[in-house]
Design a protein around this motif. Structure first.
Motif, PDB file in Angstrom:
ATOM      1  N   ALA A 460       0.847  -1.190   0.000  1.00 54.93           N
ATOM      2  CA  ALA A 460       0.000   0.000   0.000  1.00 54.93           C
ATOM      3  C   ALA A 460       0.879   1.235   0.000  1.00 54.93           C
ATOM      4  CB  ALA A 460      -0.920   0.005   1.228  1.00 54.93           C
ATOM      5  N   GLU A 461       0.450   2.235  -0.731  1.00 55.52           N
ATOM      6  CA  GLU A 461       1.227   3.459  -0.817  1.00 55.52           C
ATOM      7  C   GLU A 461       1.334   4.123   0.544  1.00 55.52           C
ATOM      8  OE1 GLU A 461       2.895   4.436  -3.379  1.00 55.52           O
ATOM      9  OE2 GLU A 461       2.191   2.724  -4.568  1.00 55.52           O
ATOM     10  N   PRO A 462       2.404   4.864   0.810  1.00 54.76           N
ATOM     11  CA  PRO A 462       2.546   5.564   2.105  1.00 54.76           C
ATOM     12  C   PRO A 462       1.363   6.479   2.362  1.00 54.76           C
ATOM     13  CG  PRO A 462       4.615   5.600   0.885  1.00 54.76           C
ATOM     14  CD  PRO A 462       3.590   5.041  -0.056  1.00 54.76           C
ATOM     15  N   GLY A 463       0.879   6.437   3.574  1.00 59.98           N
ATOM     16  CA  GLY A 463      -0.280   7.233   3.950  1.00 59.98           C
ATOM     17  C   GLY A 463      -1.588   6.518   3.777  1.00 59.98           C
ATOM     18  N   LYS A 464      -1.582   5.407   3.074  1.00 58.73           N
ATOM     19  CA  LYS A 464      -2.788   4.617   2.872  1.00 58.73           C
ATOM     20  C   LYS A 464      -2.782   3.432   3.814  1.00 58.73           C
ATOM     21  CE  LYS A 464      -5.417   2.259  -0.768  1.00 58.73           C
ATOM     22  NZ  LYS A 464      -5.405   1.815  -2.186  1.00 58.73           N
ATOM     23  N   GLU A 465      -3.944   3.174   4.379  1.00 53.80           N
ATOM     24  CA  GLU A 465      -4.012   2.116   5.389  1.00 53.80           C
ATOM     25  C   GLU A 465      -3.818   0.750   4.749  1.00 53.80           C
ATOM     26  OE1 GLU A 465      -6.942   0.574   8.987  1.00 53.80           O
ATOM     27  OE2 GLU A 465      -7.568   2.140   7.605  1.00 53.80           O
ATOM     28  N   THR A 466      -3.053  -0.078   5.419  1.00 48.25           N
ATOM     29  CA  THR A 466      -2.822  -1.448   4.965  1.00 48.25           C
ATOM     30  C   THR A 466      -3.752  -2.377   5.726  1.00 48.25           C
ATOM     31  OG1 THR A 466      -1.083  -1.768   6.614  1.00 48.25           O
ATOM     32  CG2 THR A 466      -0.415  -0.919   4.477  1.00 48.25           C
ATOM     33  N   TYR A 467      -4.534  -3.124   4.981  1.00 45.01           N
ATOM     34  CA  TYR A 467      -5.493  -4.024   5.617  1.00 45.01           C
ATOM     35  C   TYR A 467      -5.364  -5.456   5.150  1.00 45.01           C
ATOM     36  CZ  TYR A 467      -8.160  -4.028   1.253  1.00 45.01           C
ATOM     37  OH  TYR A 467      -8.538  -4.186  -0.040  1.00 45.01           O
ATOM     38  N   ALA A 468      -4.786  -5.658   3.967  1.00 51.32           N
ATOM     39  CA  ALA A 468      -4.824  -6.991   3.368  1.00 51.32           C
ATOM     40  C   ALA A 468      -4.040  -8.003   4.194  1.00 51.32           C
ATOM     41  CB  ALA A 468      -4.269  -6.921   1.933  1.00 51.32           C
ATOM     42  N   GLN A 503       8.996  -9.926  -4.139  1.00 56.49           N
ATOM     43  CA  GLN A 503      10.018  -9.815  -5.177  1.00 56.49           C
ATOM     44  C   GLN A 503       9.800  -8.573  -6.028  1.00 56.49           C
ATOM     45  OE1 GLN A 503      12.585 -11.709  -5.388  1.00 56.49           O
ATOM     46  NE2 GLN A 503      13.454 -10.851  -7.255  1.00 56.49           N
ATOM     47  N   ASP A 504       8.553  -8.206  -6.284  1.00 56.09           N
ATOM     48  CA  ASP A 504       8.272  -6.985  -7.043  1.00 56.09           C
ATOM     49  C   ASP A 504       8.777  -5.751  -6.302  1.00 56.09           C
ATOM     50  OD1 ASP A 504       7.121  -8.544  -8.948  1.00 56.09           O
ATOM     51  OD2 ASP A 504       5.065  -8.178  -8.296  1.00 56.09           O
ATOM     52  N   ILE A 505       8.618  -5.740  -4.985  1.00 55.36           N
ATOM     53  CA  ILE A 505       9.117  -4.607  -4.195  1.00 55.36           C
ATOM     54  C   ILE A 505      10.636  -4.538  -4.286  1.00 55.36           C
ATOM     55  CG2 ILE A 505       9.273  -3.675  -1.858  1.00 55.36           C
ATOM     56  CD1 ILE A 505       6.573  -4.938  -1.273  1.00 55.36           C
ATOM     57  N   ILE A 506      11.281  -5.689  -4.227  1.00 57.94           N
ATOM     58  CA  ILE A 506      12.740  -5.713  -4.348  1.00 57.94           C
ATOM     59  C   ILE A 506      13.157  -5.190  -5.725  1.00 57.94           C
ATOM     60  CG2 ILE A 506      14.738  -7.238  -4.453  1.00 57.94           C
ATOM     61  CD1 ILE A 506      13.774  -6.751  -1.649  1.00 57.94           C
ATOM     62  N   GLN A 517       5.455  -3.324   5.865  1.00 55.69           N
ATOM     63  CA  GLN A 517       4.532  -4.221   5.185  1.00 55.69           C
ATOM     64  C   GLN A 517       5.225  -5.519   4.787  1.00 55.69           C
ATOM     65  OE1 GLN A 517       1.968  -2.286   2.204  1.00 55.69           O
ATOM     66  NE2 GLN A 517       2.830  -0.321   2.841  1.00 55.69           N
ATOM     67  N   VAL A 518       6.457  -5.407   4.311  1.00 55.29           N
ATOM     68  CA  VAL A 518       7.199  -6.618   3.946  1.00 55.29           C
ATOM     69  C   VAL A 518       7.440  -7.495   5.178  1.00 55.29           C
ATOM     70  CG1 VAL A 518       9.393  -7.465   3.035  1.00 55.29           C
ATOM     71  CG2 VAL A 518       8.265  -5.514   1.966  1.00 55.29           C
ATOM     72  N   HIS A 652      17.169   2.143  10.112  1.00 61.11           N
ATOM     73  CA  HIS A 652      16.240   1.071   9.749  1.00 61.11           C
ATOM     74  C   HIS A 652      16.706  -0.280  10.276  1.00 61.11           C
ATOM     75  CE1 HIS A 652      15.868   4.248   6.646  1.00 61.11           C
ATOM     76  NE2 HIS A 652      14.575   4.008   6.765  1.00 61.11           N
ATOM     77  N   THR A 653      17.603  -0.259  11.227  1.00 61.34           N
ATOM     78  CA  THR A 653      18.165  -1.519  11.705  1.00 61.34           C
ATOM     79  C   THR A 653      17.100  -2.437  12.288  1.00 61.34           C
ATOM     80  OG1 THR A 653      20.271  -0.423  12.158  1.00 61.34           O
ATOM     81  CG2 THR A 653      19.862  -2.523  13.257  1.00 61.34           C
ATOM     82  N   GLN A 654      16.219  -1.872  13.059  1.00 55.55           N
ATOM     83  CA  GLN A 654      15.234  -2.710  13.764  1.00 55.55           C
ATOM     84  C   GLN A 654      14.326  -3.447  12.785  1.00 55.55           C
ATOM     85  OE1 GLN A 654      12.984  -0.554  16.637  1.00 55.55           O
ATOM     86  NE2 GLN A 654      11.891  -2.345  17.390  1.00 55.55           N
ATOM     87  N   ILE A 655      13.802  -2.738  11.798  1.00 55.79           N
ATOM     88  CA  ILE A 655      12.886  -3.397  10.865  1.00 55.79           C
ATOM     89  C   ILE A 655      13.644  -4.346   9.952  1.00 55.79           C
ATOM     90  CG2 ILE A 655      13.029  -1.515   9.187  1.00 55.79           C
ATOM     91  CD1 ILE A 655       9.926  -3.625  10.079  1.00 55.79           C
ATOM     92  N   LEU A 656      14.881  -3.976   9.563  1.00 56.73           N
ATOM     93  CA  LEU A 656      15.685  -4.890   8.745  1.00 56.73           C
ATOM     94  C   LEU A 656      16.027  -6.148   9.525  1.00 56.73           C
ATOM     95  CD1 LEU A 656      18.075  -2.330   7.009  1.00 56.73           C
ATOM     96  CD2 LEU A 656      16.333  -3.713   5.885  1.00 56.73           C
ATOM     97  N   ARG A 657      16.312  -5.995  10.812  1.00 51.11           N
ATOM     98  CA  ARG A 657      16.592  -7.156  11.651  1.00 51.11           C
ATOM     99  C   ARG A 657      15.416  -8.124  11.649  1.00 51.11           C
ATOM    100  NH1 ARG A 657      16.131  -5.547  17.470  1.00 51.11           N
ATOM    101  NH2 ARG A 657      17.893  -4.193  16.944  1.00 51.11           N
ATOM    102  N   ALA A 658      14.213  -7.573  11.836  1.00 50.79           N
ATOM    103  CA  ALA A 658      13.031  -8.446  11.873  1.00 50.79           C
ATOM    104  C   ALA A 658      12.821  -9.157  10.546  1.00 50.79           C
ATOM    105  CB  ALA A 658      11.804  -7.613  12.237  1.00 50.79           C
ATOM    106  N   MET A 659      13.007  -8.446   9.449  1.00 46.61           N
ATOM    107  CA  MET A 659      12.810  -9.082   8.138  1.00 46.61           C
ATOM    108  C   MET A 659      13.847 -10.158   7.883  1.00 46.61           C
ATOM    109  SD  MET A 659      11.610  -6.018   5.565  1.00 46.61           S
ATOM    110  CE  MET A 659      13.086  -5.030   5.794  1.00 46.61           C
ATOM    111  N   ILE A 660      15.099  -9.887   8.189  1.00 41.86           N
ATOM    112  CA  ILE A 660      16.147 -10.874   7.934  1.00 41.86           C
ATOM    113  C   ILE A 660      15.948 -12.106   8.800  1.00 41.86           C
ATOM    114  CG2 ILE A 660      18.631 -11.258   8.128  1.00 41.86           C
ATOM    115  CD1 ILE A 660      19.035  -8.328   7.341  1.00 41.86           C
ATOM    116  N   GLN A 661      15.553 -11.924  10.051  1.00 44.71           N
ATOM    117  CA  GLN A 661      15.306 -13.079  10.915  1.00 44.71           C
ATOM    118  C   GLN A 661      14.199 -13.953  10.352  1.00 44.71           C
ATOM    119  OE1 GLN A 661      14.536 -11.039  14.620  1.00 44.71           O
ATOM    120  NE2 GLN A 661      16.599 -11.403  15.388  1.00 44.71           N
ATOM    121  N   LYS A 662      13.119 -13.333   9.889  1.00 44.31           N
ATOM    122  CA  LYS A 662      12.011 -14.122   9.341  1.00 44.31           C
ATOM    123  C   LYS A 662      12.432 -14.784   8.039  1.00 44.31           C
ATOM    124  CE  LYS A 662       8.341 -11.311  11.424  1.00 44.31           C
ATOM    125  NZ  LYS A 662       9.241 -10.480  12.225  1.00 44.31           N
ATOM    126  N   ALA A 663      13.203 -14.092   7.215  1.00 46.76           N
ATOM    127  CA  ALA A 663      13.652 -14.680   5.953  1.00 46.76           C
ATOM    128  C   ALA A 663      14.557 -15.882   6.212  1.00 46.76           C
ATOM    129  CB  ALA A 663      14.381 -13.629   5.115  1.00 46.76           C
TER     130      ALA A 663
END
Length: 1973
Positions: A460-468, A503-506, A517-518, A652-663
């Motif tokens: 979702a674009e910035p400022g738009k609520e993410t619900y999916a 992958q599209d976001i990457i 969101q990722v 962005h360390t905190q959010i990158l940490r969470a993503m890398i751990q899950k990946a």
């Protein structure tokens, strides 16, 4: 209606205003409204004045002078009076015969005298209970009267003669119905248009004749209805029919019978407008109400009507109305009736030919919008919330309708379900209902819609609520996805689709933009894996390939299905194989395109192929799925690590940490299904692995390194998909180890454990090459000292944390040997590090006389003396000002030390006795004081002073190069001095004092300059000086001068033979005892204090603690001077350690403090705890500890204690007894005096390791936290166990005080229920030895010791500590402790102790009665808990418990009843005595009792109470809360319970109820609890009845009234004869007493009727139905009284109560009397304005009664509504009664009269401010509704408005009314909105909003569409809420607008607000000022 005979108004008419369409206005569309229609000026003189009913006024005036007419009147009156003598039905016929003969005797008169009374009697004669013969005779009288008066008079008096006839047809017998129908046909139908005022009621009266289609009179009634429709306006007729369908459910069936036969055939909108009018909204709402009827036949008939006359395809119903109708109609599917469903589907689908039917067009849109509106509702009712999901389940039975509808609303349904679950509104029940719907829904549809949500909203674009993402996560968490198709097909495809979106976001390089969101998407992927079976990822065998079932995907979206695409499998059957194309995923295909085509996420383009060919997809499974997913996640890891390594700012360390751990977790999961590699080429390789290996060396975040290393190691060792050579080589392994090694620094204490685990993991990879071991060994031999020492410390940490690892002894051998080599290293730092390592980890501890002396006293060694300041303390320092040969000096001392060690004690004795040569005196004269040159100093003296000289010297700032060798000199000199002091048996006191002071000064210098290496050596020396200074001093023999021929050898040894000659001279010198206090100087204490406190001194903290422990035996006499400050310092450091732990494990604190490095580590904390444990044990165990102080140090101590507050004052504020500071006090008493503060520190430290106190701790840190917590808690448990074993009483009381300090509310028994914090008790319970039995015994002994005159077994010892807990407080704690104990078995052991303890209070019960309430609460808790066990099954135990319990209860009752003798407890105790006593010392804020921190409200509450009141109130609260509710379970004998309740009533409750001041609320609460015991009713009925009969009873608030409602209801239920007794007290006839005031008698009568109303009000619905005839009879008798009686308003109040408590069908026979009374009352005000207050308020009560009837609209009254208000249909809704010549309805007539008589500023001056919403008039939880408030009429008030503005427009009137007022919404906060017409969004708008769903989040759309659009949430309330008025004109607005309000609420299908109605009636019944919340 409008009277066409009225003359025109003198005011010119204003221009007409055209109302807007229903979408924008609250009025029906196309209604032309003029301002003159809303309000016209006073009528012309020709207009007839208002007149009362009951005959023509002109005729009556003419006949009044006729004497025959007077006789006629007298005859009629006489015969009417005979009705009073009617006792049975047989007497009715003679009465009717008499009245008939009266009329027949004077046939010449066409006027019926006393027509109002005649009409009432005739209506009563039509009572259904009477036989048919009476009914027939009554109808004959009706027919004669109607024949006599003629049609014109009937039209004028139609109200009088109709209210008895209209309701009669449904009750009439077959023989009587023809007579009634004859009357209708002969007399009513000819009236034609003049029937309009009563048309709706007339139709209601006729409809029962159409109930049975085959009945005898069906066709005749149908013919009358047809004639009636022709006689009046057809549109008006049908609109009356719609109102009947809305408001009268019993008449819906007959009405539908008529409509089914006579409904005109409508083919276009012109027909609708001609027949039904311009607006069909009323009809639609009538159909909506009818289709939701509870009768199956009614619903079926309604659907038949819709199918035949209103097919959707004809477009007869507008879109907005169609949505309302479809929404209501779809609810019939919930009945599970096939006949209803078949009709509904036929109406929705229409007449379509062919086998397949397409559900599309307006019906589909309306159904979708209707279901969406249900989903968007915020109803808290479970049934209403479950409705849409149950509808979905039913709709799926009809695939043609259910599939497209559910496809359109699927996401809305999930969002609505998620919103309800998140808000906590019946979440579990809704999930259970929705599960049935999900189970029946096609899995393809489910995952197609979820994929659409991801496609549209992620990212979702910035400022738009993410619900999916949140929606899919909610879906997975809420439902059990056990369907094979989901698990094997859709979930894997959805997982792969989600990875393609990532992958599209990457690919767009927007990872940081959509990082959150990722991260959520990766979390969702991990959840999806839990729902995918392992077989999905397994390699596909040929058998599996053959068994795989492909899944069909329609060629087009199901919203517009084609026959080939949407046809079900059952219909295609075997023909499908030839027309289906199976699409498999082949290598090289795009997974993204394949999945998007499968779920039709892209627009479908027609390729011209055969539409009958459909595709079936085999899906993506097996290794193909694994490889595709791995490729996506590997690409993500590669890019994420690039971003992480390039993130320079670390934002962005905190959010990158969470993503890398899950990946990394996803990679591990997928790799488990990877085929084991057979060749080297099959191993994992690629750029992603290189990036992971590189990131391990470059990333600073430990969690990322942890995840990467763990992943690579597991892939290498466990899964074997990475070749070992990828990590096992020096080039790649060394950087990784280097990075992990940095995390062993002190700054990362919370990561040490996990870092050591990572090292061992890497060791497993390199177990053969030993690369990790080689790397660590290189750190320990670094040439950089700082790095090397740091490596020593890190290796020590690693080694300590590796104790539990198996086979650790064979690993890391080389680093271990290097550490051992450091012990013998020449480098002091290496050696110190080695010693520290051994101490902490291995639990083991491994000078040439003359020439040397000259070297030491070399003249080139020059220094200056200076002073330094450290913590406000001055100490001397000497600085070298010239270089000298330091190496030579070092060598000398090393040599001396070697010689001394070799020579031993004999050598030391010889140099002590031998003096230096005389020629050396000049060399040493500058250092050694020589008083006599002939008496040179000894060698020992010179060497010692030389060593001290070098120890206290430092290089100046210009000679930094001397620092290194100077440190080595310090080391060796310290060893040298220690050897001398420790080995020699005697040393001069002055020399020893010099050594001691020099060492202390040097210690301060080292601490100040962070010199750690020297301190460990000096500590040994300092300990030796203390040891030597505290032992008896021996006198040495005179020194042997070297000039004398003493037998001294050159090796320094003295001849033992000669040395023995002077042995007899050694003796104990008592004069030297002053030196014993050398260790008690303030400077020594200051040094110890700083050594423990300064952070830079932490590395040698263990050394200092060992020193203190060794020195304890020699500090026996210096407790307060030395040990007490040290104890205080340790406590301070423990608190600091706690703060550091919180900081270390709190992510927020670390982010605030940068690196988050703690000042203290967990190892330091353990050292402090160990030291404190030893000190406390030593201080408490040695009772001889005291004080000895010498005159020399006394002044120093005074300065240290008083002049330097920093020395002692800190967190604990340790207190001593307020006496002389040097008075001898035992150490034990001082420690016990401060035991609360010490234990509080332990409690705070214990609580740090609760995970709930550190919610931000990650999983990695939690491992370390638990490890540290186990060690710390084990040590705390051991400390507390030792304290408790020695002093159980003091420790237990300390825990009591801490618990009460943390939970101050537990001492306030009057406060509501509390939720205490039991952490203190949790710690107490884990102390070894602190069993519940031991604690109970300890507390009982403490209570005994505090209770005057009670014996105790505790030994009396003096205690300096003032107790802060009284006996009452300890008793309260005992109660809480008994409640806290989790095991009931422990209470069994406590019960005998409790019995004996309670019995001790009985001998002096009067003295100790203040304790009985607490004892009662304790026994209640114990008995209640034990009664659930088998222990109380023993009859003897139960009997003893009951007897003792009842005895205590009796004492409490006597105390509460003030029946005890006034004892010492009233004189000596305050209300605060029942809490912790306030502490006198203001400095103890940390342990201040709660009584000193009471809130202002609590202080104010207690300020107005006496001492006795507080105790009594606490007793009442205890009785109410715990005693009475549990009494039957504890005391099982009814006789004893009755006896107790009798005493309670006599002593406590009855006196309170009889109080002249105020009834105690607690007494009423207690009485309510007593009333719940059924068999004790007789004990309290008398008192309750007396209060109820008191005239002050109704002077109470609603809160008290709710309690009395319970009591009165219980009383009336227990004694059925109470209500007849109450009725008998209501006497309608005046008393015959001589001295009785008529006003008082009237007041008493009114109060008795109000009591009757209150009794009925307290009951349930129809509870008093058997007594209803008696109540009605009593009300009829009271109505006969004069209207000035005060009882008349109470009659209408009682009637309002009856409407709420009696079903309305039982009140039918009461209407004739009520209607007559109401008509008479209105005629009174119509004929002449009556301003008497009693008449005005009586009229207000009557209007309130009618107002309630208008709101309820139930029962037979609905047929009489037209008498009072006009049926405001279409034209009349805007044609206000003010614009008519003379309205027919009574309220309209009176409103017009009041309006015309009011001044022009009437609206602006009075009514404009008459709309208000008093905040006090609403029930709990109900928003206040707009109402008409009382406004004193002020006719003299003028208006500032212009003449044109004074005439209110249509919108002004509606805005002021109590429905839909924007002004009221703003002022009152009401959320109810009742618009005059539906303002819902059009179909086009709603459809466009549905199309835009992907552009705005559904959560936002839910909030936007929650505005009140339809009437589903509308509630109607009474308009009148005032309690009194001054003038009838204050009701003008009500009179003139109530008809519009009733029509509006009918139009919107509003329901009565029962909660508000009951609150309003309760307010009117009581004497309070409002309704409390």
């Amino acid at each position: 209606m409008t009277d066409h005979g009225i003359s025109s108004s003198p005011r010119p008419p204003s221009p007409s205003v055209v109302a807007s369409s229903p979408k924008h206005s609250s009025l029906p569309k196309n209604v032309v409204v003029g301002v003159s229609q809303l309000r016209s000026p006073s009528p012309s003189p020709s207009a007839p004045p208002p007149q009362a009913w009951g005959g023509s006024n002109s005729k009556n005036r003419e006949l009044n002078s006729d004497p025959r007419y007077k006789k006629y009147i007298q005859l009629v009156e006489r015969n009417l009076q005979s009705f009073d003598s009617v006792n049975e039905w047989a007497d009715v016929n003679p009465f009717l015969l008499k009245i008939m003969r009266s009329f027949q005797a004077y046939p010449q008169y066409t006027v019926i005298p006393r027509s109002l009374t005649v009409a009432k009697r005739l209506a009563q004669c039509l009572n259904p209970a009477l036989p048919a013969g009476v009914h027939g005779k009554t109808l004959e009288v009706y027919a004669y009267i109607l024949e006599t008066i003629g049609p014109d008079q009937l039209a004028e008096d139609i109200t009088l003669w109709s209210y008895g006839l209209f309701p009669f047809l449904q009750y009439a017998a077959l023989s009587v119905k023809p007579q009634l129908l004859d009357i209708y046909e002969k007399y009513y139908l000819p009236l034609k248009d003049r029937l309009k005022p009563c048309l709706k009621s007339f139709m209601i009266g006729l409809l029962p004749g159409l109930d049975e289609e085959g009945s005898e009179f069906f066709d005749r009634v149908l013919n009358i209805m047809d004639n009636l429709r022709k006689a009046v306006d057809e549109t008006f007729f049908f609109q009356c029919m719609w109102l009947i369908l809305i408001t009268s459910s019993p008449h819906r069936g007959p009405a539908l019978h008529y409509l089914g036969r006579r409904m005109p055939l409508l083919t276009n909108t012109e027909d609708v407008a001609f027949v039904l009018g311009d607006d069909a909204g009323l009809m639609v709402r009538a159909f909506s109400a009818t289709v939701g009827d509870s009768q199956l036949l009614v619903q079926r008939a309604m659907l038949d009507l819709l199918v035949v006359h209103f097919p959707i395809s004809n477009g007869l119903i507008e879109d907005n109305d169609l949505k309302v109708l479809v929404k209501a109609a779809v609810g019939v599917v919930l009945r599970k009736d096939m006949s209803l469903n078949r009709r509904l589907y036929a109406w929705l689908l229409g007449a379509q030919e062919g086998k397949r039917k397409v559900f599309d067009g307006p019906a589909k849109t309306a159904l979708i919008v209707g279901l969406q509106s249900i989903l968007l509702s915020d109803s808290e009712d479970l049934q209403e919330s479950q409705k849409p999901y149950r509808v979905f389940v039913s709709l799926l039975d009809e695939w043609d309708i259910g599939y497209p509808v559910i496809q359109a609303v699927f996401l809305d349904a999930l969002l609505s379900l998620k919103r309800h679950v998140d808000s906590g509104n019946h979440g579990a029940e809704l999930i259970q209902t929705a599960t049935m719907w999900i189970d029946m829904t096609d899995p393809y549809l489910i995952w197609k819609k979820l994929s659409e949500a991801i496609y549209d909203n992620f990212p979702a674009e910035p400022g738009k609520e993410t619900y999916a993402l949140d929606l899919v996560i909610f879906f997975l968490n809420s439902f059990k996805l056990n369907d094979d198709e989901m698990q094997h097909m859709h979930i894997p495809m959805f997982l792969l689709f989600l990875l393609t979106r990532i992958q599209d976001i990457i690919a767009q390089e927007k990872l940081l933009l959509y990082a959150s969101q990722v991260n959520s998407a990766l979390q969702l992927c991990l959840m999806l894996f839990r729902h995918i079976p392992a077989s999905v990822f397994a390699p596909l065998t040929p058998q599996v390939l053959q068994a795989a079932q492909p899944t069909r995907a329609p060629k087009s979206k199901p919203s517009t299905p084609t026959p080939a695409a949407a046809q079900s499998k059952a219909e295609n059957g075997g023909n499908q194989q030839g027309t289906s194309k199976i699409v498999s995923f082949e290598p090289g295909m795009s997974a993204k395109d394949y999945i998007e085509e499968f779920y039709m996420l892209l627009p479908q383009e027609s390729d011209g192929s055969d539409v009958s060919t459909s595709k079936e997809y085999a899906g993506i499974k097996g290794q193909t799925l694994t490889q595709q997913a791995l490729s996506f996640i590997q690409s993500f890891i590669c890019n994420a690590l690039d971003v992480c390594m390039n993130d320079i700012t670390k934002t962005h360390t905190q959010i990158l940490r969470a993503m890398i751990q899950k990946a990394c977790k996803i990679v591990l999961i997928l790799s488990k299904y990877q085929v084991p590699p057979a060749t080297p080429e099959d191993y994992f390789s690629g750029l992603w692995l290189e990036k992971m290996r590189t990131a391990c060396c470059k990333v600073d975040d430990f969690a990322i390194v942890d995840a990467l290393v763990t992943t690579m190691v597991e892939l290498t060792i466990e899964l074997k998909v990475i070749h070992p050579s990828f990590l096992d080589n020096r080039e790649h392994m060394r950087p990784i180890v280097d990075r992990i090694w940095t995390f062993f620094a002190e700054d990362y204490m919370h990561l040490h454990l996990r870092a050591s685990q990572l090292i061992w993991m890497l060791q497993d990879v390199t177990s053969m090459s030993h690369e990790v071991e080689t790397a660590i060994a290189s750190y320990l031999v670094s040439e950089n000292t700082k790095l090397r020492i740091d490596a020593f410390q890190k290796f020590g940490v690693f080694w300590r944390l590796s104790d539990d690892i198996q086979y650790n002894s064979v690993a890391f051998v080389r680093p271990m040997m290097l550490m051992l080599d450091s012990l013998s290293s020449t480098n002091p730092s290496n050696r110190r590090a080695g010693e520290t390592w051994i101490r902490s980890n291995l639990k083991s501890y491994p000078r040439l006389l003359d020439p040397l002396l000259l070297v030491l006293y070399d003249q080139t060694i020059v220094r200056n003396k200076s002073e330094e300041t450290f913590h406000n303390e001055y100490f001397p320092v000497h600085y070298y000002i010239r270089n000298f040969n330091q190496a030579q000096v070092q060598y000398v001392f090393n040599t001396l030390l070697t010689v001394f060690r070799f020579g031993g004690l004999g050598f030391l004795r010889s140099i002590r006795q031998s003096t230096i040569p005389l020629e050396l005196i000049p060399s040493v004269a500058n250092v050694v004081e020589i008083s006599d040159p002939k008496l040179p100093p000894t060698y020992l003296d010179c060497f010692v002073r030389s060593a001290l000289r070098f120890i206290e010297s430092e290089p100046a700032s210009d000679y930094k190069s001397m620092l290194s060798l100077n440190e080595e000199i310090h080391m060796v000199t310290a060893d040298f001095l220690h050897f001398i002091v420790s080995k020699i048996d005697h040393i001069e006191p002055s020399l020893l004092t010099m050594i001691h002071r020099t060492v202390i000064n040097k210690m301060l210098y080292c601490i100040n300059h962070s010199c750690l290496d020297l301190q460990s050596r000096l500590l040994h020396l300092l300990h030796a000086t203390i040891l030597m200074g505290t032992t008896p001093v021996k006198k040495a023999s005179p020194p042997i001068h070297s000039s004398q021929n003493a037998p001294m050898t050159r090796d320094g040894s003295v001849s033992t033979l000669d040395g023995a000659a002077g042995g007899n001279q050694v003796a104990v010198d008592t004069n030297e005892s002053l030196f014993r206090v050398i260790g008690s100087s303030p400077l020594f204490v200051k040094t110890v204090f700083d050594a423990l406190s300064v952070p830079s001194n932490r590395p040698i903290l263990q050394h200092w603690m060992d020193f203190l422990m060794l020195a304890l035996p020699f500090l026996t006499n210096y407790f307060r001077r030395v040990l007490l400050p040290v104890i205080q310092c340790l406590c301070d450091q423990i608190l600091r350690s706690r703060a550091c732990l919180v900081e270390a494990y709190s992510e927020q604190q670390r982010s605030l403090n940068g690196t988050g490095s703690p000042n203290l580590t967990d190892q330091d904390l353990m050292i402090f705890l160990t030291g404190l444990e030893r000190l406390l044990t030593f201080s408490l165990a040695d009772a001889r500890l005291g004080e000895e102080i010498d005159s020399v140090h006394k002044q120093e101590w005074s300065d240290g204690l008083r002049g330097k507050p920093g020395l002692i004052a800190n967190v604990l504020s340790i207190e001593v007894h307020p006496s002389d500071s040097f008075q001898e006090n035992k150490a034990r008493d001082t420690v016990l005096y401060n035991i609360v503060g010490i234990i509080q520190i332990f409690v705070e430290l214990w609580s740090v390791f609760d995970r709930k106190n550190l919610p931000s701790v990650s999983d990695t840190e939690d491992v370390s936290l638990q490890f540290v917590g186990e060690r710390v808690r084990a040590r705390l448990k051991r400390i507390l166990a030792g304290l408790y074993k020695s002093y159980p009483s003091e420790v237990t009381e300390a825990f009591v005080e801490l618990f009460l300090t943390e939970n101050p509310s537990v001492l306030d028994l009057e406060s509501p229920k509390f939720d205490p914090d039991y952490r203190t008790l949790d710690i107490l319970s884990v102390i070894p030895g602190a069993s519940p039995l031991a604690i109970f015994l300890t507390l009982m002994e403490s209570i005994r010791s505090r209770t005057q005159g009670m014996a105790t077994t505790r030994s009396k010892r003096p205690n300096l500590r003032i107790s802060k807990a009284t006996d009452i407080v300890l008793l309260r704690f005992l109660e809480i402790y008994c409640t806290y104990l989790p095991s009931v078995d422990s209470l069994v052991d406590l019960w005998p102790l409790c019995l004996n303890f309670v019995r001790e209070y009985f001998p002096q019960a009067t003295t100790y009665k203040y304790a009985f309430p607490s004892l009662l609460r304790i026994m209640t808790v114990l008995c209640d808990r034990l009664s659930h066990t088998t222990y109380f099954d023993d009859k003897k135990i139960r009997r003893d418990a009951s007897e003792l319990y009842l005895r205590v209860l009796d004492y409490c009752i006597l105390t509460a009843g003030r029946s005890f003798d006034q004892g010492i407890w009233l004189r000596n105790r305050n209300p605060q005595d029942f809490e912790i006593l306030e502490e006198s010392d203001d400095s103890r804020e940390s342990t201040r009792p709660p009584s000193s921190n009471q809130s202002e409200a609590e202080q104010a509450r207690r300020a107005g109470k006496t001492k006795e009141d507080v105790l009594i109130q606490q007793i009442l609260v205890s009785l109410c809360q715990i005693v009475i509710p549990n009494l039957r379970r504890i005391v099982q004998e009814q006789d004893r319970i009755t006896s107790v309740i009798t005493s309670l009533m006599y002593y406590v409750i009855a006196p309170s109820l009889k109080s002249r001041v105020e009834i105690n609320d607690s007494s009423v609460d207690l009485l309510c609890e007593v009333s719940k015991i059924p068999f004790v009713y007789r004990t309290w009925r008398k008192e309750v009845w007396e209060v109820f009969l008191d005239n002050r009873f109704f002077a109470m608030g609603p809160a008290a009234a709710r309690k009395w409602r319970v009591l009165i209801q219980t009383a009336m239920t227990s004694e059925k004869e109470r209500l007849p007794e109450l009725l008998g007290r209501i006497s309608p006839s005046p008393t015959s007493a001589l001295f009785t005031s008529r006003d008082q008698e009237s007041l008493n009568r009114a109060l008795m009727l109000r009591r009757l109303s209150f009794v009925i009000w307290c009951g349930s619905v129809d509870q008093y139905l058997p007594q209803l005839p008696n109540v009605q009879e009593k009300l009829v008798e009271l109505l006969k009284l004069s209207s000035t009686e005060q009882v008349h308003p109470e009659i209408y109040l009682c009637l309002r109560v009856l409407l709420c408590r009696i079903s309305n069908q039982h009140l039918n026979n009461f209407w004739p009397v009520l209607l007559t009374e109401l008509i008479q009352l209105f005629n009174l005000f119509l004929a002449d304005e009556n301003d008497r207050p009693e008449q005005v308020n009586l009229f207000l009560s009557a209007c309130k009664f009618l107002d309630l009837l208008f709101v309820l609209q139930d029962g037979q009254y609905f047929i009489h509504q037209w008498i009072f208000i006009s049926d405001a249909i279409r034209k009349t809704v805007m044609n206000s009664p003010m614009g008519e010549a003379m309205p027919h309805a009574l309220m309209d007539r009176l409103g017009k009269k009041l309006f015309e008589e009011a001044p022009l500023n009437g609206y602006a001056g009075v009514n404009a401010t008459a709309i208000a919403t008093p905040g006090s008039i609403h029930a709990p939880g109900v928003s206040p509704a707009p109402t008409i408030a009382s406004e004193q009429y002020r006719p003299q008030q003028t208006s500032a408005l212009s003449d044109d503005d004074r005439w209110l427009t249509e919108n002004d009137i509606l805005e002021q009314m109590s429905f839909g007022s924007t002004r009221n919404l703003l002022t009152t906060g009401s959320t109810q909105s009742l618009p005059l017409s539906t303002t819902s969004t059009s179909a086009t708008t709603m459809t466009s909003q549905m199309d835009e769903r992907r552009k705005s989040s559904p959560e936002q759309q839910l909030q936007q569409q929650q505005q009140p659009r339809t009437s589903e949430r509308a509630l109607k309330r009474p308009m009148l809420t005032m309690r009194s008025i001054q003038h009838v004109r204050e009701l003008e607005f009500f009179m003139t607008h109530v008809a519009q309000y009733v029509y509006h609420t009918t139009y919107t299908l509003a329901k009565p607000d029962k909660q508000f109605i009951e609150a309003l009636i309760e307010r009117d019944m009581l004497g309070g000022n409002g309704v409390e919340e």
